[in-house]
Design an enzyme around this catalytic site. Sequence first.
Site, PDB file in Angstrom:
ATOM      1  N   GLY A  36       0.816  -1.216   0.000  1.00  0.00           N
ATOM      2  CA  GLY A  36       0.000   0.000   0.000  1.00  0.00           C
ATOM      3  C   GLY A  36       0.846   1.261   0.000  1.00  0.00           C
ATOM      4  O   GLY A  36       2.075   1.216   0.122  1.00  0.00           O
ATOM      5  N   VAL A  86       1.146   3.599   2.261  1.00  0.00           N
ATOM      6  CA  VAL A  86       1.883   3.787   3.514  1.00  0.00           C
ATOM      7  C   VAL A  86       2.959   2.714   3.673  1.00  0.00           C
ATOM      8  O   VAL A  86       4.065   2.993   4.141  1.00  0.00           O
ATOM      9  CB  VAL A  86       0.921   3.809   4.722  1.00  0.00           C
ATOM     10  CG1 VAL A  86       1.702   3.915   6.036  1.00  0.00           C
ATOM     11  CG2 VAL A  86      -0.051   4.975   4.609  1.00  0.00           C
ATOM     12  N   CYS A 104      -4.012  11.036  10.337  1.00  0.00           N
ATOM     13  CA  CYS A 104      -3.003  11.936   9.737  1.00  0.00           C
ATOM     14  C   CYS A 104      -3.274  13.406  10.030  1.00  0.00           C
ATOM     15  O   CYS A 104      -2.347  14.163  10.361  1.00  0.00           O
ATOM     16  CB  CYS A 104      -2.929  11.703   8.229  1.00  0.00           C
ATOM     17  SG  CYS A 104      -4.524  11.822   7.385  1.00  0.00           S
ATOM     18  N   GLN A 123      -7.682  18.178   2.491  1.00  0.00           N
ATOM     19  CA  GLN A 123      -6.986  16.896   2.461  1.00  0.00           C
ATOM     20  C   GLN A 123      -6.807  16.362   1.043  1.00  0.00           C
ATOM     21  O   GLN A 123      -7.761  16.259   0.275  1.00  0.00           O
ATOM     22  CB  GLN A 123      -7.721  15.891   3.357  1.00  0.00           C
ATOM     23  CG  GLN A 123      -7.707  16.338   4.813  1.00  0.00           C
ATOM     24  CD  GLN A 123      -8.415  15.396   5.765  1.00  0.00           C
ATOM     25  OE1 GLN A 123      -9.124  15.837   6.659  1.00  0.00           O
ATOM     26  NE2 GLN A 123      -8.226  14.093   5.607  1.00  0.00           N
ATOM     27  N   ARG A 136     -12.041  17.178   1.230  1.00  0.00           N
ATOM     28  CA  ARG A 136     -11.129  16.573   0.253  1.00  0.00           C
ATOM     29  C   ARG A 136     -10.918  17.571  -0.888  1.00  0.00           C
ATOM     30  O   ARG A 136     -11.885  18.095  -1.449  1.00  0.00           O
ATOM     31  CB  ARG A 136     -11.723  15.276  -0.301  1.00  0.00           C
ATOM     32  CG  ARG A 136     -10.779  14.510  -1.216  1.00  0.00           C
ATOM     33  CD  ARG A 136      -9.677  13.792  -0.458  1.00  0.00           C
ATOM     34  NE  ARG A 136     -10.197  12.694   0.340  1.00  0.00           N
ATOM     35  CZ  ARG A 136      -9.515  12.110   1.328  1.00  0.00           C
ATOM     36  NH1 ARG A 136      -8.299  12.515   1.651  1.00  0.00           N
ATOM     37  NH2 ARG A 136     -10.043  11.105   2.018  1.00  0.00           N
ATOM     38  N   HIS A 169      -1.472  17.235   3.108  1.00  0.00           N
ATOM     39  CA  HIS A 169      -2.688  17.875   3.606  1.00  0.00           C
ATOM     40  C   HIS A 169      -2.367  19.282   4.110  1.00  0.00           C
ATOM     41  O   HIS A 169      -1.237  19.570   4.526  1.00  0.00           O
ATOM     42  CB  HIS A 169      -3.272  17.082   4.779  1.00  0.00           C
ATOM     43  CG  HIS A 169      -3.858  15.760   4.395  1.00  0.00           C
ATOM     44  ND1 HIS A 169      -4.032  15.329   3.099  1.00  0.00           N
ATOM     45  CD2 HIS A 169      -4.338  14.743   5.188  1.00  0.00           C
ATOM     46  CE1 HIS A 169      -4.579  14.124   3.101  1.00  0.00           C
ATOM     47  NE2 HIS A 169      -4.771  13.746   4.351  1.00  0.00           N
TER      48      HIS A 169
END
Length: 336
Positions: free
Chosen positions: A10, A12, A128, A155, A233, A240
Amino acid sequence: MKVAIVGASGAVGQEFLRVLEERNFPLDELVLFGSQRSAGKKYTFRGKEIEVKLLQHNDDFKDIDIAFTSAGAGTSKEFAADITKYGAVMIDNSSAFRMDEDVPLVVPECNAADALNRPRGIIANPNCTTIMMVVALQPLEQLSHIRRIHVASYQAASGAGAAAMQELEQQYREVLDGKPATVEKFQYQLAYNVIPQIDVFQENGYTKEEMKMFNETQKIMHSSVQCSAMCVRVPSLRSHSEAIWVETERPVSVKEAQDAFAAAKGVQLMDNPANKEYPMPLFLAGKDDVYVGRVRKDLANENGLTFWIVGDQIKKGAALNAVQIAEYLIEAGDVK
């Protein structure tokens, strides 16, 4: 030192590989785990190819010292017992355990020592947007206790994962080519748009993301501070941004705040409006720190300040924060 990454394929998980290499993390062996879909894939770490193993209910974590998990809350809950059974420290990037009383929720710049008390062998990585915000709030809290926070987040697509970043790029191409935009990862087309919803709505009208900022901030800062958030978003790819208003117990001057930001660990002050210098996500992807600018007095509150922050959601907002927790444990001599 034997380290594992769960969810290695993924966004991350891939960032974990980069951060561990960048920081020359003191490990002797790295083991990668993934789902049926990603098992067998190979990734290069320190010049060596590592094959992703299938995550299973077995004794694969018997010799693991630290496991970084980022494969979703369901996977974390299902495999937590397997991961921690033999003493591995599980540093979990999902929402699975964040508000559990017996699981510390840690941002090293704010509450590193909480990581030392982990009855279940699990440490939770916060959301986050919360991570970025509390890193910036901590130096102000040390000047004067923060009573209230109002925050609007902007974000990036990265917050919804690697596939969402790809979808945003695809949407721009489709719209420019006069084609219908593919919408699978977001509620609506994100290209040329902003969406005032991140995660699902709760009974009080706030989204789950917004309530995470309320609850997690209190737990991390050991404070009854009230945080009202609006999470949006926006069609940027990575990093962000947040507009933050705080009310402190005593008035804090702009100069005091700027000096505190400039001296704080994990914070970079970028605040020179005369020269149009302020943080922007386009230029700060891949950076470790949280960048702060537009610091000024709140015209609607004599005890208020307002400022703007930008941070890399995948880096400090996820992988880097988890690795910094692990570094703290090693420094403290607290890893088996």
